[in-house]
Design a protein around this motif. Structure first.
Motif, short mmCIF file in Angstrom:
data_model
loop_
_atom_site.label_atom_id
_atom_site.label_comp_id
_atom_site.label_asym_id
_atom_site.label_seq_id
_atom_site.Cartn_x
_atom_site.Cartn_y
_atom_site.Cartn_z
N PHE A 55 0.83 -1.21 0.00
CA PHE A 55 0.00 0.00 0.00
C PHE A 55 0.86 1.25 0.00
CE2 PHE A 55 -3.42 2.83 0.84
CZ PHE A 55 -3.02 3.70 1.84
N SER A 56 1.90 1.27 0.79
CA SER A 56 2.71 2.48 0.95
C SER A 56 3.48 2.85 -0.31
CB SER A 56 3.67 2.33 2.13
OG SER A 56 4.53 1.24 1.90
N SER A 57 3.52 1.96 -1.28
CA SER A 57 4.23 2.28 -2.52
C SER A 57 3.33 2.92 -3.57
CB SER A 57 4.87 1.02 -3.10
OG SER A 57 3.88 0.11 -3.52
N TYR A 58 2.04 3.02 -3.28
CA TYR A 58 1.08 3.55 -4.23
C TYR A 58 0.67 4.97 -3.89
CZ TYR A 58 0.27 -1.07 -6.27
OH TYR A 58 0.42 -2.26 -6.91
N ALA A 59 0.52 5.78 -4.91
CA ALA A 59 -0.20 7.03 -4.76
C ALA A 59 -1.69 6.69 -4.70
CB ALA A 59 0.07 7.96 -5.94
N MET A 60 -2.44 7.51 -3.98
CA MET A 60 -3.86 7.25 -3.80
C MET A 60 -4.68 8.45 -4.25
SD MET A 60 -3.95 4.20 -2.63
CE MET A 60 -5.69 4.12 -2.17
N GLY A 61 -5.85 8.15 -4.74
CA GLY A 61 -6.73 9.22 -5.18
C GLY A 61 -8.16 8.98 -4.76
N PHE A 73 -12.00 13.49 -10.98
CA PHE A 73 -10.95 13.53 -9.97
C PHE A 73 -11.35 14.49 -8.86
CE2 PHE A 73 -6.82 13.69 -8.14
CZ PHE A 73 -6.59 15.02 -7.82
N VAL A 74 -11.05 14.10 -7.61
CA VAL A 74 -11.30 14.97 -6.46
C VAL A 74 -9.99 15.36 -5.78
CG1 VAL A 74 -12.39 15.15 -4.19
CG2 VAL A 74 -13.59 13.97 -6.07
N ALA A 75 -9.18 14.36 -5.42
CA ALA A 75 -7.95 14.65 -4.68
C ALA A 75 -6.99 13.47 -4.84
CB ALA A 75 -8.24 14.87 -3.20
N ALA A 76 -5.70 13.77 -4.71
CA ALA A 76 -4.68 12.73 -4.77
C ALA A 76 -3.61 13.00 -3.73
CB ALA A 76 -4.06 12.66 -6.17
N ILE A 77 -2.93 11.93 -3.33
CA ILE A 77 -1.85 12.05 -2.35
C ILE A 77 -0.74 11.11 -2.77
CG2 ILE A 77 -2.87 10.30 -0.81
CD1 ILE A 77 -1.88 12.08 1.56
N SER A 78 0.49 11.56 -2.63
CA SER A 78 1.64 10.75 -3.01
C SER A 78 1.84 9.61 -2.02
CB SER A 78 2.89 11.62 -3.06
OG SER A 78 3.15 12.18 -1.78
N TRP A 79 2.73 8.69 -2.36
CA TRP A 79 2.92 7.51 -1.53
C TRP A 79 3.36 7.87 -0.11
CZ3 TRP A 79 7.54 6.39 0.81
CH2 TRP A 79 8.66 7.10 0.34
N SER A 80 4.13 8.95 0.02
CA SER A 80 4.63 9.35 1.34
C SER A 80 3.67 10.28 2.07
CB SER A 80 5.97 10.07 1.17
OG SER A 80 5.77 11.30 0.50
N GLY A 81 2.71 10.81 1.34
CA GLY A 81 1.82 11.82 1.92
C GLY A 81 2.37 13.23 1.81
N GLY A 82 3.55 13.35 1.23
CA GLY A 82 4.18 14.66 1.17
C GLY A 82 3.62 15.59 0.13
N SER A 83 2.93 15.03 -0.84
CA SER A 83 2.32 15.85 -1.90
C SER A 83 0.84 15.54 -2.00
CB SER A 83 2.99 15.57 -3.24
OG SER A 83 4.35 15.92 -3.21
N ARG A 126 1.86 6.01 -9.74
CA ARG A 126 2.52 7.30 -9.56
C ARG A 126 1.49 8.36 -9.19
NH1 ARG A 126 2.84 11.11 -13.81
NH2 ARG A 126 1.46 10.64 -15.57
N PHE A 127 1.95 9.47 -8.69
CA PHE A 127 1.11 10.58 -8.26
C PHE A 127 0.53 11.25 -9.49
CE2 PHE A 127 -0.57 13.65 -5.61
CZ PHE A 127 -0.06 14.93 -5.78
#
Length: 122
Positions: free
Chosen positions: A29-35, A47-57, A101-102
């Motif tokens: 799970f932690s290797s995936y970007a999520m949306g 599309f509503v929102a997305a977050i990078s794998w680390s949560g940093g973006s 990817r993000f």
């Protein structure tokens, strides 16, 4: 492979708040970007929102900026969508999805949940 299960949808009055959760299975799970995406009746999935794998973006569609917040807890394999100041036009089925990817592109997301209904009454 990742399996996703959303929860937290429901009926809320305009101006109210909801928090959606998306629980993921799998140790990657932690290797995936999520949306988060949503689809209203008769409309395309957007599309509503997305977050990078680390949560940093993070990234949001303009219509929800300042009202919605996406976050994730990789230790719990969960991504969240906190929604405030809800409007009737936010009514839709909300889906979480995972991508390699993000990105904001719906076609780039490989895994999807079954969706959770959010209804905002006026």
């Amino acid at each position: 492979q990742v399996q996703l299960v959303e929860s937290g949808g429901g009926l809320v009055q305009a101006g109210g708040s909801l928090r959606l959760s998306c629980a993921a299975s799998g140790r990657t799970f932690s290797s995936y970007a999520m949306g988060w995406f949503r689809q209203a009746p008769g409309k395309e999935r957007e599309f509503v929102a997305a977050i990078s794998w680390s949560g940093g973006s993070t990234f949001y569609v303009d219509s929800v900026k300042g009202r919605f917040t996406i976050s994730r807890d990789n230790a719990k394999n969960t991504v969240y969508l906190q929604m405030h100041s809800l409007k009737p036009e936010d009514t839709a089925v909300y889906y979480c999805a995972a991508a390699a990817r993000f990105t904001v592109g719906v076609d780039e997301y490989d895994y999807w949940g079954q969706g959770t209904q959010v209804t905002v009454s006026s």
